[in-house]
Design an enzyme around this catalytic site. Structure first.
Site, PDB file in Angstrom:
ATOM      1  CD  GLU A   1       3.717 -12.644  -2.488  1.00 24.02           C
ATOM      2  OE1 GLU A   1       3.986 -12.632  -3.363  1.00 24.02           O
ATOM      3  OE2 GLU A   1       3.517 -12.319  -1.588  1.00 24.02           O
TER       4      GLU A   1
ATOM      5  CG  HIS B   1       4.092  -9.356  -4.536  1.00 22.87           C
ATOM      6  ND1 HIS B   1       5.085  -9.890  -3.285  1.00 22.87           N
ATOM      7  CD2 HIS B   1       5.551  -8.223  -4.977  1.00 22.87           C
ATOM      8  CE1 HIS B   1       6.527  -9.513  -3.431  1.00 22.87           C
ATOM      9  NE2 HIS B   1       6.618  -8.629  -4.500  1.00 22.87           N
TER      10      HIS B   1
ATOM     11  NE  ARG C   1       9.914 -10.553  -0.359  1.00 23.16           N
ATOM     12  CZ  ARG C   1      10.635 -10.211  -1.345  1.00 23.16           C
ATOM     13  NH1 ARG C   1       9.542  -9.295  -1.876  1.00 23.16           N
ATOM     14  NH2 ARG C   1      11.451  -9.789  -2.335  1.00 23.16           N
TER      15      ARG C   1
HETATM   16  N1  NAP Z   1       5.901  -5.669  -2.793  1.00 21.44           N
HETATM   17  C1  NAP Z   1       6.864  -5.580  -4.060  1.00 21.44           C
HETATM   18  O1  NAP Z   1       6.537  -5.800  -4.997  1.00 21.44           O
HETATM   19  C2  NAP Z   1       8.627  -4.852  -3.873  1.00 21.44           C
HETATM   20  C3  NAP Z   1       9.232  -4.715  -4.114  1.00 21.44           C
HETATM   21  C4  NAP Z   1      10.220  -4.328  -3.720  1.00 21.44           C
HETATM   22  C5  NAP Z   1      10.547  -4.148  -2.433  1.00 21.44           C
HETATM   23  N2  NAP Z   1       9.972  -4.904  -1.742  1.00 21.44           N
HETATM   24  C6  NAP Z   1      10.132  -5.608  -0.235  1.00 21.44           C
HETATM   25  O2  NAP Z   1      10.253  -4.425   0.633  1.00 21.44           O
HETATM   26  C7  NAP Z   1      11.636  -4.654   1.429  1.00 21.44           C
HETATM   27  C8  NAP Z   1      12.361  -3.757   1.810  1.00 21.44           C
HETATM   28  O3  NAP Z   1      12.889  -2.579   0.217  1.00 21.44           O
HETATM   29  P1  NAP Z   1      13.557  -1.535   0.749  1.00 21.44           P
HETATM   30  O4  NAP Z   1      13.870  -0.954  -1.119  1.00 21.44           O
HETATM   31  O5  NAP Z   1      13.532  -0.686   1.643  1.00 21.44           O
HETATM   32  O6  NAP Z   1      15.239  -2.478   0.886  1.00 21.44           O
HETATM   33  P2  NAP Z   1      16.715  -2.128   2.396  1.00 21.44           P
HETATM   34  O7  NAP Z   1      16.821  -0.971   1.862  1.00 21.44           O
HETATM   35  O8  NAP Z   1      17.566  -3.603   1.949  1.00 21.44           O
HETATM   36  O9  NAP Z   1      15.689  -2.196   3.612  1.00 21.44           O
HETATM   37  C9  NAP Z   1      15.948  -3.046   4.344  1.00 21.44           C
HETATM   38  C10 NAP Z   1      15.497  -3.127   5.721  1.00 21.44           C
HETATM   39  O10 NAP Z   1      15.054  -3.917   6.430  1.00 21.44           O
HETATM   40  C11 NAP Z   1      15.250  -3.498   8.110  1.00 21.44           C
HETATM   41  N3  NAP Z   1      15.147  -5.285   8.606  1.00 21.44           N
HETATM   42  C12 NAP Z   1      16.288  -6.439   8.074  1.00 21.44           C
HETATM   43  N4  NAP Z   1      16.226  -6.830   9.464  1.00 21.44           N
HETATM   44  C13 NAP Z   1      15.196  -6.374  10.438  1.00 21.44           C
HETATM   45  C14 NAP Z   1      14.961  -6.864  11.368  1.00 21.44           C
HETATM   46  N5  NAP Z   1      14.903  -7.960  12.390  1.00 21.44           N
HETATM   47  N6  NAP Z   1      14.423  -6.288  12.502  1.00 21.44           N
HETATM   48  C15 NAP Z   1      13.389  -4.973  11.494  1.00 21.44           C
HETATM   49  N7  NAP Z   1      14.772  -4.355  10.186  1.00 21.44           N
HETATM   50  C16 NAP Z   1      15.258  -5.340   9.869  1.00 21.44           C
HETATM   51  C17 NAP Z   1      16.818  -3.302   7.765  1.00 21.44           C
HETATM   52  O11 NAP Z   1      17.117  -2.370   8.339  1.00 21.44           O
HETATM   53  P3  NAP Z   1      18.169  -1.397   9.232  1.00 21.44           P
HETATM   54  O12 NAP Z   1      18.386  -0.872   7.939  1.00 21.44           O
HETATM   55  O13 NAP Z   1      18.203  -1.028   9.938  1.00 21.44           O
HETATM   56  O14 NAP Z   1      19.264  -2.310   7.997  1.00 21.44           O
HETATM   57  C18 NAP Z   1      16.391  -2.198   6.167  1.00 21.44           C
HETATM   58  O15 NAP Z   1      15.969  -0.694   7.110  1.00 21.44           O
HETATM   59  C19 NAP Z   1      13.167  -5.337   0.222  1.00 21.44           C
HETATM   60  O16 NAP Z   1      13.142  -6.377   0.987  1.00 21.44           O
HETATM   61  C20 NAP Z   1      11.655  -6.169  -0.334  1.00 21.44           C
HETATM   62  O17 NAP Z   1      11.579  -7.572   0.391  1.00 21.44           O
HETATM   63  C21 NAP Z   1       9.006  -5.106  -1.948  1.00 21.44           C
END
Ligand code: NAP
Length: 315
Positions: free
Chosen positions: A257, A276, A228
């Site tokens: 975006e 994206h 993001r």
């Molecule tokens: N570009 C795209 O098309 C696309 C597609 C899918 C997802 N995304 C984005 O990618 C993100 C990650 O996906 P995911 O499946 O990996 O989600 P996820 O499993 O929910 O992982 C989110 C991560 O963010 C960390 N986090 C939250 N607050 C934080 C902070 N203040 N400082 C540092 N780390 C922090 C969490 O830490 P902890 O584990 O320690 O709690 C967790 O490891 C999504 O939230 C979404 O915004 C983008």
């Protein structure tokens, strides 16, 4: 219950309908492109999979559960949703593999100055130059959920040293040499040759990488964002790129975006922009439906749901 469960499923591919229906036998399952197309059914809906705005949430008086097809729920967590007792689940993990692959691609492209080859090809020019190797460099990953963990594995397979930064640094991950917390962002940034953001956008992570973090990075380091925009402060990032605090950036996710045509990021020579597009695969969509189908089975059986969003933490 004296009436069948009403489940509204919004914006899902037609070929997914059968397995969703099969997860809730006896339920009234309605498929539609968006909530606006089933506005008359909202007051009776028990479950919605897809996007709702604040007015639609208010209209859905019997609603108990909303499932988001997205992994990141920053835009779904408007104040009325945060305040409501409705349970929100998300599709986190759905884009882990393609986001990790996209981050590897951006790191390779930046390290090898790949846009230079593409430009040379257009003019049929034989342009050989010295470039880097990822092996032996340090990949600092912000966020260690599905995407961060998948990237850690891939970076380690490229013989990179891997560091992580997450909200809960006490949670360890294989392949990660050291895990930092959000209050150690400068020390983390100073160590990395690539800082790659895969974290959720939350009130706490917004602006996590600002002037101090970019100042701490090596002048040869690159910044990559696949989750993001907004986690890095754009003004600080722009200054860092223009003034040589860092060497370049690969940006798939942007604070606004589509990235506006007059955004300065488009024309910086050391920036690679993708729209994206890092997780736009058939498998990503299918994995989101996998989560919903599993949860719908659980909901019907009265069992706890997976991927429940902590509305206060924001993910
Ligand atoms: N570009 C795209 O098309 C696309 C597609 C899918 C997802 N995304 C984005 O990618 C993100 C990650 O996906 P995911 O499946 O990996 O989600 P996820 O499993 O929910 O992982 C989110 C991560 O963010 C960390 N986090 C939250 N607050 C934080 C902070 N203040 N400082 C540092 N780390 C922090 C969490 O830490 P902890 O584990 O320690 O709690 C967790 O490891 C999504 O939230 C979404 O915004 C983008």
């Amino acid at each position: 219950m004296d009436r069948p469960l009403l489940v509204l499923v919004l914006g899902v591919a037609e070929q997914e309908e059968e397995r969703i229906r099969a997860a809730a036998p006896g339920a009234d399952v309605v498929f539609a492109p968006s909530a606006a197309d089933v506005a008359d059914r909202l007051p009776d809906a028990d479950v919605v999979a897809g996007k709702l705005d604040a007015a639609q949430l208010a209209a859905a008086r019997r609603l108990r559960w909303v499932h988001s097809w997205a992994a990141g729920v920053d835009s779904a967590l408007f104040p009325e949703m945060v305040a409501s007792p409705v349970v929100l689940t998300c599709s986190k993990g759905n884009g882990a593999v393609p986001l990790a692959e996209h981050a590897m691609m951006l790191m390779l492209m930046l390290d090898r100055h790949a846009p230079r080859w593409l430009r040379a090809q257009e003019s049929r020019t034989w342009d050989r130059f010295r470039h880097g190797e990822l092996a032996g460099t340090t990949c600092g990953i912000v966020g260690m959920g599905g995407a961060g963990t998948a990237l850690a594995r891939r970076a380690a397979a490229f013989d990179m040293r891997v560091l992580g930064l997450r909200r809960r640094p006490e949670l360890q991950v294989p392949d990660v040499e050291r895990m930092y917390g959000p209050d150690e962002v400068e020390a983390f940034a100073a160590e990395a040759d690539f800082v790659v953001v895969t974290a959720a956008l939350t009130p706490q992570s917004r602006g996590l990488l600002g002037v101090d973090a970019f100042r701490a990075m090596k002048p040869t380091a690159r910044y990559v964002c696949v989750s993001r925009g907004g986690i890095a402060d754009d003004e600080a990032l722009l200054t860092a790129l223009r003034e040589g605090w860092i060497a370049g950036a690969g940006l798939d996710a942007h604070a606004v975006e589509p990235l506006p045509a007059d955004s300065p990021f488009w024309s910086l020579p050391n920036v690679i922009i993708t729209p994206h597009n890092g997780a736009t695969t058939a498998q990503t969509a299918r994995r989101g439906v996998d989560v919903f189908v599993d949860n719908l089975t659980r909901f019907v059986a009265g069992e706890p749901l997976r991927n429940v969003v902590d509305k206060t933490a924001g993910y």
